[in-house]
Design a protein around this motif. Structure first.
Motif, PDB file in Angstrom:
ATOM      1  N   CYS A 165       0.999  -1.300  -0.116  1.00 23.80           N
ATOM      2  CA  CYS A 165      -0.085   0.040  -0.066  1.00 23.80           C
ATOM      3  C   CYS A 165       0.727   1.259  -0.088  1.00 23.80           C
ATOM      4  CB  CYS A 165      -0.943  -0.104   1.296  1.00 23.80           C
ATOM      5  SG  CYS A 165      -1.871   1.591   1.216  1.00 23.80           S
TER       6      CYS A 165
ATOM      7  N   LYS B 121      -0.289   8.437 -10.788  1.00 21.34           N
ATOM      8  CA  LYS B 121       0.621   7.570  -9.833  1.00 21.34           C
ATOM      9  C   LYS B 121      -0.677   6.586  -9.207  1.00 21.34           C
ATOM     10  CE  LYS B 121       4.277  10.770  -8.623  1.00 21.34           C
ATOM     11  NZ  LYS B 121       4.766  11.740  -7.698  1.00 21.34           N
ATOM     12  N   ARG B 122      -1.524   6.679  -8.961  1.00 19.41           N
ATOM     13  CA  ARG B 122      -2.723   5.998  -8.556  1.00 19.41           C
ATOM     14  C   ARG B 122      -2.943   5.322  -9.455  1.00 19.41           C
ATOM     15  NH1 ARG B 122      -7.634   8.384  -5.120  1.00 19.41           N
ATOM     16  NH2 ARG B 122      -7.494   5.989  -4.333  1.00 19.41           N
TER      17      ARG B 122
ATOM     18  N   THR C 275       7.895   0.813  -3.156  1.00 15.32           N
ATOM     19  CA  THR C 275       6.766   0.426  -2.346  1.00 15.32           C
ATOM     20  C   THR C 275       6.923  -0.995  -2.025  1.00 15.32           C
ATOM     21  OG1 THR C 275       5.726   2.395  -3.355  1.00 15.32           O
ATOM     22  CG2 THR C 275       4.374   0.632  -2.365  1.00 15.32           C
TER      23      THR C 275
ATOM     24  N   CYS D  34      -0.132   2.607  -9.614  1.00 15.03           N
ATOM     25  CA  CYS D  34      -0.388   1.549  -8.699  1.00 15.03           C
ATOM     26  C   CYS D  34      -1.214   0.346  -8.730  1.00 15.03           C
ATOM     27  CB  CYS D  34      -0.704   2.468  -7.336  1.00 15.03           C
ATOM     28  SG  CYS D  34       0.678   3.212  -6.497  1.00 15.03           S
ATOM     29  N   ARG D  35      -2.507   0.971  -9.067  1.00 13.95           N
ATOM     30  CA  ARG D  35      -3.395  -0.025  -9.531  1.00 13.95           C
ATOM     31  C   ARG D  35      -3.211  -1.145 -10.495  1.00 13.95           C
ATOM     32  NH1 ARG D  35      -7.103   3.444 -10.566  1.00 13.95           N
ATOM     33  NH2 ARG D  35      -7.081   3.333 -12.501  1.00 13.95           N
TER      34      ARG D  35
ATOM     35  N   GLN E 249      -5.101   7.842  -1.049  1.00 14.34           N
ATOM     36  CA  GLN E 249      -4.957   9.202  -1.216  1.00 14.34           C
ATOM     37  C   GLN E 249      -5.457   9.869  -0.003  1.00 14.34           C
ATOM     38  OE1 GLN E 249      -5.835  10.982  -4.877  1.00 14.34           O
ATOM     39  NE2 GLN E 249      -5.777  13.033  -4.185  1.00 14.34           N
TER      40      GLN E 249
ATOM     41  N   THR F 261      -0.584   8.423  -0.632  1.00 14.54           N
ATOM     42  CA  THR F 261      -0.259   9.547  -1.227  1.00 14.54           C
ATOM     43  C   THR F 261      -0.762  10.988  -0.544  1.00 14.54           C
ATOM     44  OG1 THR F 261      -0.056   8.404  -3.379  1.00 14.54           O
ATOM     45  CG2 THR F 261      -0.175  10.903  -3.432  1.00 14.54           C
TER      46      THR F 261
ATOM     47  N   SER G 195      -3.356   2.028  -3.473  1.00 12.15           N
ATOM     48  CA  SER G 195      -3.083   3.361  -3.249  1.00 12.15           C
ATOM     49  C   SER G 195      -4.313   4.164  -2.471  1.00 12.15           C
ATOM     50  CB  SER G 195      -3.423   4.049  -4.764  1.00 12.15           C
ATOM     51  OG  SER G 195      -2.990   5.301  -4.802  1.00 12.15           O
TER      52      SER G 195
END
Length: 285
Positions: free
Chosen positions: A39, A58-59, A275, A62-63, A71, A42, A69
């Protein structure tokens, strides 16, 4: 060198894709073995359009990589103390494995104080003093993402740095300074240049490796480049141009990064990779 010469392009997009594919595989393994997905939290202060766009990108990345992610959006009126409290809480949350504070955070906030509220083991963007010290001394820790991505690109293209003259144009805490330390760690002879450097072109003409990280569009021209030099353009300015005048530099350099498609994709790939590494360490894998 003939004007017909064209430098070889350093393809950050292709390398970043392979790094993210491997990070995705590792993320899936973490999830399978622990029941917990890596995880990344952000934190965004205010609604700066560029920052909002970066965070959304960025999200999405990530997905696609199997990384959760989270936020945290804070108003532009947030104080340093409030931001520090938010980052301290995320640092203490065992379900969060990496923390990214989207910067700049605005003039109201002490950015360094905010960065230092991030626990070193979750500093996957490599912005804390602890991470910088570990990187400078070659100790285990997280790299600043753009400098880390630059080093991976240089390795991918078999650039031997030992004994080479490297000129870094820019001295920011998250790009210029750390990339210089990483180059020094590979036995390059490093010169930092900045807004007060006198006669920048003469220094550039001696450089075997140039890293442009100053945030001034097309500052570095082809005539400033030593024939055959490696040119890494970490700038990204309005109009999709870097800090290097590409059309003139490509006729002189031996290797060069395009903008876009060079350093940029490597930054996000390094963030995702680190990450997953953070999650593996914190979950005892």
């Amino acid at each position: 060198m003939s004007q017909a010469h064209q430098a070889r392009l350093m393809d950050g997009t292709g390398l970043a894709r392979r790094i993210v594919e491997e990070a995705s595989r590792r993320a899936a393994e973490v999830t399978r073995r622990t029941g917990t997905a890596p995880c990344l939290a952000t934190v965004l202060v205010g609604e700066d359009p560029a920052s909002v766009t970066y965070v959304r990108m960025k999200r999405n990345r990530c997905r696609k990589a199997g990384i959760e992610s989270r936020q945290v959006s804070l108003p532009a009126t947030t104080t340093t103390a409030e931001l520090v409290d938010t980052l301290t809480a995320l640092s203490a949350d065992p379900s969060v494995h990496g923390i990214l504070l989207q910067h700049p955070v605005g003039p109201r906030i002490d950015e360094r104080a905010a960065f230092e509220a991030i626990a070193p083991e979750k500093d996957v963007d490599g912005v804390t003093l602890s991470s910088y010290a570990a990187m400078s001394f070659g100790l285990p820790g997280f790299l600043s993402c753009t400098p880390g991505g630059i080093m991976r690109l240089l390795d991918e293209y078999d650039v031997d740095l030992a004994g080479r003259r490297a000129v870094v144009v820019g001295r920011s805490a998250i790009l210029g300074k750390p990339v210089g330390m990483l180059l020094l760690g590979r036995d390059a002879t490093v010169t930092y240049c900045h807004s007060r450097t006198k006669d920048l072109p003469s220094l550039l003409r001696e450089a075997d490796v140039v890293v442009a990280a100053v945030g001034r569009p097309e500052l570095i021209r082809g005539e400033d480049i030593k024939p055959g030099a490696v040119v890494v353009d970490a700038g990204y300015n309005p109009g999709n141009v870097g800090d290097v005048h590409f059309d003139s530099a490509v006729t002189r350099a031996g290797l060069i990064t395009p903008v876009p498609g060079g350093v940029g994709p490597m930054t996000i790939a390094t963030l995702l990779e680190q990450t997953v590494t953070g999650a593996e360490r914190q979950l005892g894998l």
